[in-house]
Design an enzyme around this catalytic site. Sequence first.
Site, PDB file in Angstrom:
ATOM      1  N   GLU A 198      43.959  24.036  50.325  1.00  0.00           N
ATOM      2  CA  GLU A 198      43.146  24.355  49.151  1.00  0.00           C
ATOM      3  C   GLU A 198      42.791  23.133  48.309  1.00  0.00           C
ATOM      4  OE1 GLU A 198      41.962  27.412  49.008  1.00  0.00           O
ATOM      5  OE2 GLU A 198      43.209  27.951  50.728  1.00  0.00           O
ATOM      6  N   GLY A 226      39.880  21.407  49.083  1.00  0.00           N
ATOM      7  CA  GLY A 226      38.443  21.215  49.220  1.00  0.00           C
ATOM      8  C   GLY A 226      38.020  20.572  50.518  1.00  0.00           C
ATOM      9  N   VAL A 241      34.738  22.175  52.174  1.00  0.00           N
ATOM     10  CA  VAL A 241      33.532  21.864  51.409  1.00  0.00           C
ATOM     11  C   VAL A 241      33.201  20.374  51.538  1.00  0.00           C
ATOM     12  CG1 VAL A 241      32.442  21.957  49.135  1.00  0.00           C
ATOM     13  CG2 VAL A 241      33.977  23.779  49.843  1.00  0.00           C
ATOM     14  N   LYS A 263      36.396  22.433  64.583  1.00  0.00           N
ATOM     15  CA  LYS A 263      37.601  22.998  63.962  1.00  0.00           C
ATOM     16  C   LYS A 263      38.584  23.298  65.083  1.00  0.00           C
ATOM     17  CE  LYS A 263      39.946  24.756  60.446  1.00  0.00           C
ATOM     18  NZ  LYS A 263      40.293  24.021  59.210  1.00  0.00           N
ATOM     19  N   ALA A 313      33.283  20.557  40.959  1.00  0.00           N
ATOM     20  CA  ALA A 313      33.993  21.829  41.031  1.00  0.00           C
ATOM     21  C   ALA A 313      32.996  22.954  41.281  1.00  0.00           C
ATOM     22  CB  ALA A 313      34.752  22.080  39.731  1.00  0.00           C
ATOM     23  N   GLY A 314      33.361  23.862  42.179  1.00  0.00           N
ATOM     24  CA  GLY A 314      32.475  24.970  42.487  1.00  0.00           C
ATOM     25  C   GLY A 314      31.347  24.640  43.432  1.00  0.00           C
TER      26      GLY A 314
END
Length: 241
Positions: free
Chosen positions: A15, A17, A20, A40, A204-205
């Site tokens: 978690e 990031g 992203v 992956k 962020a986001g």
Amino acid sequence: MRDTAVLVITGTGTEVGKTVTTAAVAAAAVAAGRSVAVLKPAQTGVGPDERGDADEAARLAGGVTTLELARFPEPLAPGTAARRAGLAPVRPAQVAEAAAKLATEHDLVLVEGAGGLLVRFDEAGGTLADAARLLDAPVLVVASAGLGTLNTTELTALALRERGLGLAGVVIGSWPDSPDLACRCNLADLPVVSGAPLLGALAAGAGSLAPADFRAAAPSWLAPPLYGTWDADAFTAAEAP
């Protein structure tokens, strides 16, 4: 990286990031005219018909090839998840072989690990670090912004160097809208503890943006070695406490 065919992306933990960031590097590279694949090795914690991390990277980045080597239903370390599911684990040699094949067909292959660098893939203790060694590929570390990140980043950098692996740099996976004192101080300290350059800070986001907006913004979050325009010195000076 601009001069490499394969870039391994790991996190200092879960978690932070990582997915992203993988998507952002892919989007910036595609915008620069590169053909990109996202690999992956082991996806955990999703069902057969659910979207995995590679799918999410492709949704955000657009125009990339994706490959997932194995999928395990429980949200655990890949080796543990494979054992509990009664399925064959992914081994570092398989990861290296798949990445090398993709590299013959693409300018850039991004290999996104699961969790941190030394999370185990199999019962023999194989890890993403072993795959990176087989590929002789640099490793990009995605770190969190706030308190505690210096320790986990330095430990990851130490583990890489002990294994003779190249640390390409560090990207902050989520830079808060209102950074606290620790976040702002960490901008100067992360390159020191890692011994590697700071190569980006994602807003962020970022992962919740519409794909078109994500693709347009991605280069502004990443430094030139990652196909972006982000300036570490200017960002650090602007955020300095």
